[in-house]
Motif scaffolding. Structure first.
Motif, short mmCIF file in Angstrom:
data_model
loop_
_atom_site.label_atom_id
_atom_site.label_comp_id
_atom_site.label_asym_id
_atom_site.label_seq_id
_atom_site.Cartn_x
_atom_site.Cartn_y
_atom_site.Cartn_z
N ALA A 42 0.83 -1.20 0.00
CA ALA A 42 0.00 0.00 0.00
C ALA A 42 0.87 1.26 0.00
CB ALA A 42 -0.93 0.00 1.22
N ASP A 43 0.47 2.24 -0.81
CA ASP A 43 1.18 3.51 -0.93
C ASP A 43 0.12 4.60 -1.15
OD1 ASP A 43 2.89 5.62 -1.42
OD2 ASP A 43 3.58 4.87 -3.35
N SER A 44 -0.56 4.99 -0.07
CA SER A 44 -1.71 5.89 -0.15
C SER A 44 -1.44 7.20 -0.84
CB SER A 44 -2.23 6.21 1.26
OG SER A 44 -2.54 5.04 1.94
N ASP A 45 -0.25 7.77 -0.63
CA ASP A 45 0.03 9.08 -1.22
C ASP A 45 0.77 9.00 -2.55
OD1 ASP A 45 2.54 8.38 -0.28
OD2 ASP A 45 2.66 10.00 1.19
N GLY A 46 1.06 7.78 -3.03
CA GLY A 46 1.67 7.60 -4.35
C GLY A 46 3.09 8.13 -4.47
N ASP A 47 3.82 8.21 -3.34
CA ASP A 47 5.18 8.76 -3.39
C ASP A 47 6.25 7.70 -3.61
OD1 ASP A 47 5.29 7.51 -0.91
OD2 ASP A 47 5.80 9.32 0.21
N GLY A 48 5.83 6.43 -3.81
CA GLY A 48 6.79 5.36 -4.04
C GLY A 48 7.34 4.75 -2.76
N ILE A 49 6.97 5.30 -1.62
CA ILE A 49 7.37 4.75 -0.33
C ILE A 49 6.12 4.15 0.30
CG2 ILE A 49 8.29 5.27 1.96
CD1 ILE A 49 9.66 7.73 0.63
N GLY A 50 6.20 2.87 0.63
CA GLY A 50 5.04 2.18 1.19
C GLY A 50 4.53 2.81 2.47
N ASP A 51 3.22 2.68 2.70
CA ASP A 51 2.61 3.24 3.91
C ASP A 51 3.27 2.71 5.18
OD1 ASP A 51 0.89 4.55 2.23
OD2 ASP A 51 -0.86 3.31 2.71
N ALA A 52 3.71 1.45 5.16
CA ALA A 52 4.35 0.87 6.34
C ALA A 52 5.62 1.64 6.70
CB ALA A 52 4.67 -0.60 6.10
N CYS A 53 6.36 2.12 5.70
CA CYS A 53 7.57 2.91 5.97
C CYS A 53 7.24 4.35 6.28
CB CYS A 53 8.52 2.85 4.77
SG CYS A 53 9.53 1.37 4.76
N THR A 54 6.27 4.92 5.60
CA THR A 54 5.87 6.30 5.86
C THR A 54 5.42 6.43 7.30
OG1 THR A 54 5.23 6.64 3.58
CG2 THR A 54 4.30 8.15 5.18
N ASN A 55 4.67 5.45 7.79
CA ASN A 55 4.18 5.53 9.16
C ASN A 55 5.29 5.37 10.18
OD1 ASN A 55 1.61 5.97 8.28
ND2 ASN A 55 1.04 3.83 8.30
N LEU A 56 6.40 4.71 9.81
CA LEU A 56 7.53 4.62 10.72
C LEU A 56 8.09 6.00 10.99
CD1 LEU A 56 9.69 1.60 9.52
CD2 LEU A 56 8.35 1.79 11.60
N HIS A 57 8.18 6.82 9.98
CA HIS A 57 8.73 8.14 10.13
C HIS A 57 7.65 9.13 10.57
CE1 HIS A 57 12.37 6.61 8.46
NE2 HIS A 57 11.71 6.17 7.44
N GLY A 58 6.41 8.79 10.38
CA GLY A 58 5.30 9.61 10.84
C GLY A 58 4.98 10.81 9.99
N ASN A 59 5.68 11.00 8.88
CA ASN A 59 5.41 12.18 8.08
C ASN A 59 5.98 12.04 6.68
OD1 ASN A 59 8.24 13.06 8.07
ND2 ASN A 59 7.90 13.41 10.23
N ASP A 60 5.63 12.97 5.82
CA ASP A 60 6.16 13.08 4.46
C ASP A 60 6.84 14.43 4.33
OD1 ASP A 60 5.39 10.61 3.38
OD2 ASP A 60 3.35 11.32 3.10
N LEU A 61 7.82 14.68 5.18
CA LEU A 61 8.53 15.95 5.18
C LEU A 61 9.78 15.83 4.33
CD1 LEU A 61 8.29 16.80 8.98
CD2 LEU A 61 6.80 17.58 7.14
N ALA A 62 10.15 16.94 3.71
CA ALA A 62 11.36 16.97 2.89
C ALA A 62 12.13 18.25 3.17
CB ALA A 62 10.99 16.92 1.41
N ILE A 63 13.45 18.13 3.19
CA ILE A 63 14.29 19.32 3.28
C ILE A 63 14.31 19.94 1.90
CG2 ILE A 63 16.63 20.18 3.66
CD1 ILE A 63 16.98 17.89 5.68
N VAL A 64 13.85 21.18 1.79
CA VAL A 64 13.81 21.85 0.49
C VAL A 64 14.93 22.87 0.33
CG1 VAL A 64 11.38 21.41 0.01
CG2 VAL A 64 12.01 23.44 1.30
N SER A 65 15.57 23.26 1.43
CA SER A 65 16.77 24.07 1.32
C SER A 65 17.56 23.94 2.61
CB SER A 65 16.46 25.53 1.02
OG SER A 65 15.87 26.15 2.13
N LEU A 66 18.87 24.09 2.46
CA LEU A 66 19.78 24.03 3.59
C LEU A 66 20.87 25.06 3.32
CD1 LEU A 66 20.87 21.11 5.61
CD2 LEU A 66 22.71 22.38 4.55
N THR A 67 21.06 25.97 4.25
CA THR A 67 22.08 27.00 4.10
C THR A 67 23.08 26.85 5.23
OG1 THR A 67 20.40 28.47 3.17
CG2 THR A 67 22.47 29.48 3.86
N ALA A 68 24.35 26.66 4.86
CA ALA A 68 25.40 26.45 5.86
C ALA A 68 26.69 27.06 5.36
CB ALA A 68 25.59 24.96 6.10
N PRO A 69 27.58 27.46 6.28
CA PRO A 69 28.88 27.93 5.84
C PRO A 69 29.66 26.78 5.21
CG PRO A 69 28.79 27.79 8.24
CD PRO A 69 27.43 27.48 7.73
#
Length: 153
Positions: A42-69
């Motif tokens: 099962a992959d309810s949100d169609g992101d290619g990651i199974g629901d069983a794994c998505t639920n392990l992390h509890g979210n579908d968050l992504a880092i969209v930018s990172l600024t560091a020296p």
């Protein structure tokens, strides 16, 4: 001697060793959650990651930018410095996500600073928002300013 069709655990993807790490009957080569048994894939949100794994992390968050020296230069006279790393995180799911505590937020952001010289590797500390839970609407960024989430040596 070949395998019977019923013994092939990934019939449409090359999987010569028939490895099935999670034992769910779906070969690793085509399993959308290799380390957690999910025979229905099962992959309810169609992101290619199974629901069983998505639920392990509890979210579908992504880092969209990172600024560091790029570098932090230490000298004998200045042996310790603090530098800010700003991280912008976005909810990529089609539903609202709730981050209930700092541990869940920390699992979304891992920073591993390395030493390029003789000094030991510096440490990184997550300075999370003081108030939880954080509620993030679909396709929105986490609701805090860039200075609120940062790493410190």
């Amino acid at each position: 001697m070949g395998l019977a069709m019923s013994a092939i655990n990934c019939p449409f993807t090359s999987n010569p060793d028939q490895l099935d790490t999670d034992g769910d009957g779906v070969g690793d080569a085509c399993d959308n959650c290799v380390n957690v048994a999910n025979p229905d894939q099962a992959d309810s949100d169609g992101d290619g990651i199974g629901d069983a794994c998505t639920n392990l992390h509890g979210n579908d968050l992504a880092i969209v930018s990172l600024t560091a020296p790029k570098t932090v230069n230490l000298k004998a006279s200045v042996s310790s410095l603090t530098r800010v790393v700003s991280v912008r995180i976005q909810n990529r799911s089609s539903h609202t996500e709730t981050i209930t505590n700092a541990d869940i937020l920390a699992s979304a952001v891992t920073l591993t600073p390395i030493s390029l010289g003789a000094c030991p590797a510096p440490g990184a500390v997550l300075l999370a928002p003081a108030k939880f839970p954080l509620t993030v609407k679909s396709k929105a960024n986490l609701p805090f300013t860039s200075g609120d989430l940062w790493m410190r040596e």
